[in-house]
Enzyme design. Structure first.
Site, PDB file in Angstrom:
ATOM      1  N   ASP A  64       1.038  -1.197   0.119  1.00 59.36           N
ATOM      2  CA  ASP A  64      -0.052   0.000  -0.242  1.00 59.36           C
ATOM      3  C   ASP A  64       0.589   1.109  -0.152  1.00 59.36           C
ATOM      4  O   ASP A  64       1.968   0.921   0.442  1.00 59.36           O
ATOM      5  CB  ASP A  64      -0.727  -0.137   1.394  1.00 59.36           C
ATOM      6  CG  ASP A  64      -1.910   0.603   0.829  1.00 59.36           C
ATOM      7  OD1 ASP A  64      -2.211   1.934  -0.417  1.00 59.36           O
ATOM      8  OD2 ASP A  64      -3.270   1.153   1.466  1.00 59.36           O
TER       9      ASP A  64
HETATM   10  C1  BGC Z   1      -5.216   3.557  -0.453  1.00 62.06           C
HETATM   11  C2  BGC Z   1      -4.886   2.429  -1.064  1.00 62.06           C
HETATM   12  C3  BGC Z   1      -4.715   2.809  -2.444  1.00 62.06           C
HETATM   13  C4  BGC Z   1      -3.751   4.051  -2.865  1.00 62.06           C
HETATM   14  C5  BGC Z   1      -3.649   4.725  -4.072  1.00 62.06           C
HETATM   15  C6  BGC Z   1      -3.672   4.336   0.059  1.00 62.06           C
HETATM   16  O1  BGC Z   1      -4.130   5.274   0.710  1.00 62.06           O
HETATM   17  O2  BGC Z   1      -5.028   2.606   1.567  1.00 62.06           O
HETATM   18  O3  BGC Z   1      -6.661   1.841  -1.238  1.00 62.06           O
HETATM   19  O4  BGC Z   1      -5.032   2.441  -3.666  1.00 62.06           O
HETATM   20  O5  BGC Z   1      -3.671   4.336  -1.315  1.00 62.06           O
HETATM   21  O6  BGC Z   1      -4.419   5.569  -4.095  1.00 62.06           O
END
Ligand code: BGC
Length: 674
Positions: free
Chosen positions: A222
């Site tokens: 993530d």
């Molecule tokens: C989130 C993810 C997301 C990523 C990219 C993170 O803060 O937890 O679900 O895909 O950001 O935007």
């Protein structure tokens, strides 16, 4: 040459510097590519409710929890196809979704992005969604792996979960995405699992995901969710997003020089990134870029999902559907116009011209007298003049979003407004906008009807109006339990640290708060499984949802063939309206199984049944759905004996009961889930 072979050839020609560079992303949403060798960058974007990119117009679909409430694989497939096509048309290769973290507490700020509390429901719907996305020449990313069931200080929370609970509940939708959905990418979560960050957890990634499930796609972190270089490399994770942090090339190079990491470890990561790129190129040759997404068709898909996902929770004296004799309609409450389309954070699609609840009512029933605060009346006047008050309450993307959790109670003022409406207007209908359950016990008896809209996307409020006026017969069923008392949910006892309070400004990736454990002490007794075990009556049971017609069930028979059961029965529509019914099959284990949940969903079928008609249903149930995880043996095991299968309209509305003798057996960890 296939993708794996092409990747291997390219890998053989890469320098160590090039390899160290590509194992992390760039420009927030890209892989780096290897320009010297003609390997292009891969572009990614979020999609929890449709394509999210501030520069791109996209269809805002209903929230994933609303998709779960449809209980309809065809809706999931069409939703996935539409999202995939919008990505392909925008030249974006990787969809950062679907999210399949199970609904453990009502408070989780991201529940709306997920598919509810039951692993079989989530697994069954996520597979067609992924197939739909990937059929359009782009890759899906199942996330967030795993036990990321709250967003409160998500980067310091340590989920302590026993293996059986992980395998039977929290892993299951991921496992189905990998084995049955052939998902191309997987994203790890921010939290720790058993003391190690998910992206740095070797057991989780190398042993379970890449080993047991033989995942052959790409594992990414993530965003800014890796912290420690050595365990991150050792875990098996392939790509750090969105930039080099733990995988800082100089740091990793030193680790290689010191023998902590080998170049072949790095090669294994690079190979997966190159393979994904090559596979995408392959499928994109087969699936041409449509250049323009069919936005009208996709709005139609979004509308269908909303029509089937809105849940009619209560309908006293058959108030709904409304007809001309019901008089004037007053729309009140903070969410009547505008109505939030989405929760916040990575999910928030820029909706172009969203329909509000008031707008939907006006569009569907233009000849009805519609009273609104916007038209110069104050709320009291609207309520006093309205024959029917439609009270629109709940959350918005400002408060329900990633990085924080939200209260179980409705926002301040909502309950008071509901009570005032019920005292003043002749009839009161409450529409709840939220990513999950909210406190309803204090007002449920005061009102005539309740509908759960979830987050409706750009056009779901129109579907609500169609339901209010009977153009559409509601068929949504709850993908979660809504308890009478907050503490009736087993997991709330093991949620926030003692004395902690919710905060309302998102905390994305900070580690400033004190680390804390969330011990999943309830184990597999989560959601309705706990309520059933302790015989606690919920306010609205898992699987509950009303229709404007009545269905009866008959003629149950069960067939066993190898490792699959077929549960057959008839559903008859005894009313005067066409409708759709989701028949749910639950399994009860033999009496001798002491630590098993009393009832678990093992399959379901959604059927259209015309007024007065009768339809034969057949629900295919893999024996694996009845099996339990034997941690000592490291395998799935079906207990032999007399199993009870219940078929019903909800987890608390069982209509048919049958028994079947099943022989004990082992089921390999390599077997498919569905
Ligand atoms: C989130 C993810 C997301 C990523 C990219 C993170 O803060 O937890 O679900 O895909 O950001 O935007």
């Amino acid at each position: 040459m296939n993708a794996t072979a092409r990747a291997a050839t390219i890998l053989a020609g890469m320098t160590l510097d090039e390899k160290l560079a590509v194992i992390s992303g760039i420009d927030n949403m890209y892989t780096k590519g290897v320009p010297r060798l003609g390997v292009r960058r891969i572009r990614m974007a979020d999609a929890s409710m449709g394509l999210r990119d501030e520069e791109i117009d996209a269809t805002a679909f209903p929230a994933f929890i609303g998709l779960a409430a449809t209980w309809n694989r065809e809706r999931a497939l069409a939703y996935g196809e539409a999202v995939g096509e919008e990505f392909r048309a925008a030249d974006i290769d990787v969809v950062l979704g679907p999210g399949v973290n199970l609904y453990r507490v009502h408070e989780c700020g991201r529940n709306f992005e997920y598919l509810g509390e039951d692993p079989v429901l989530a697994a069954t719907l996520v597979v067609p969604y992924i197939r739909g996305v990937q059929s359009r020449g782009v890759a899906a990313t199942v996330k967030h792996f795993v036990a990321n069931n709250t967003d409160w200080h998500r980067c310091v929370s340590n989920s302590v979960v026993d293996e059986r609970t992980l395998r039977e509940l929290y892993f299951l939708p991921f496992e189905a995405a990998v084995k049955d959905g052939d998902v191309r990418c997987l994203m790890t979560s921010y939290n720790l699992l058993g003391g190690a960050y998910a992206g740095e957890n070797r057991w989780l990634l190398t042993d379970v995901l890449l080993g047991d499930w033989e995942f052959d796609g790409l594992v990414m972190s993530d965003w800014m969710g890796l912290w420690n270089a050595a365990p991150a490399i050792a875990s098996g994770l392939h790509l750090e997003m969105p930039t080099a942090d733990a995988f800082e090339p100089a740091v990793v190079r030193t680790m290689i020089e010191e023998g902590v990491v080998s170049e072949s470890d790095i090669d294994a990561r690079v190979a997966r990134i190159l393979e994904l790129t090559a596979r995408l190129e392959e499928v994109q040759l087969e699936v041409p870029n449509p250049r323009r997404a069919k936005s009208e068709e996709h709005a139609g898909v979004a509308l269908e999902v909303a029509r089937e996902g809105i849940v009619l929770l209560k309908n006293a004296d058959r108030l709904l559907p409304l007809d001309a004799s019901d008089g004037s309609i007053g729309v009140v409450g903070p969410l009547g116009d505008p109505t939030p389309t989405s929760g916040g954070g990575a999910a928030a699609v820029r909706a172009i011209d969203p329909v509000s609840i008031a707008g939907g009512i006006f569009a569907v029933a233009p000849d009805r007298t519609l009273l609104r605060v916007e038209d110069g009346r104050d709320e009291e006047r609207v309520l006093a003049d309205a024959d029917v008050a439609v009270v629109c309450v709940g959350y918005t993307g400002e408060r329900e979003r990633e990085g924080c959790d939200r209260p179980w109670e409705l926002p301040s003022g909502d309950v008071e407004l509901i009570k005032r409406a019920s005292r003043t207007a002749r009839r009161t209908i409450v529409v709840v906008v939220a990513g999950g359950g909210v406190e309803m016990t204090s007002w449920v008896d005061d009102v005539d009807a309740i509908l759960h809209l979830w987050y409706p996307g750009e056009i779901g409020a129109r579907a609500l109006a169609e339901i209010l006026f009977g153009e559409v017969n509601p068929s949504g069923k709850l993908p979660v339990s809504i308890e009478r008392v907050h503490g009736d949910r087993s997991s709330v006892a093991n949620y926030l640290p003692e004395g902690a309070e919710l905060y309302d400004k998102p905390d994305f990736v900070s580690q400033d708060a004190a680390p804390y454990d969330i011990t999943y002490a309830e184990g597999v007794f989560a959601g309705y499984r706990h309520l059933d075990a302790l015989e606690i009556e919920p306010l609205f049971a898992f699987g509950h949802g009303l229709s404007y017609t009545r269905f009866s069930y008959a003629e149950l028979s069960i067939d066993e063939r190898g490792d699959r059961l077929t549960v057959m029965f008839r559903v008859t529509n005894d009313g005067e309206r066409d409708g759709m019914e989701t028949a749910q099959v639950y399994a009860r284990p033999p009496e001798s199984l002491a630590d098993s949940v009393p009832r678990r969903l093992v399959g379901f079928a959604k059927q259209a049944v015309g007024a007065g008609e009768s339809v034969a249903c057949a629900v295919d149930v893999p024996v694996r759905a009845l099996a339990g995880w034997d941690t000592d043996a490291g395998e799935w095991r079906l207990q032999g004996g007399s199993w009870t299968l219940e078929v019903g309209a909800s987890s608390r509305d069982v209509r048919l009961v049958g028994r079947i003798e099943l022989g004990a057996r082992r089921i390999s960890v390599k077997e498919n889930v569905l």
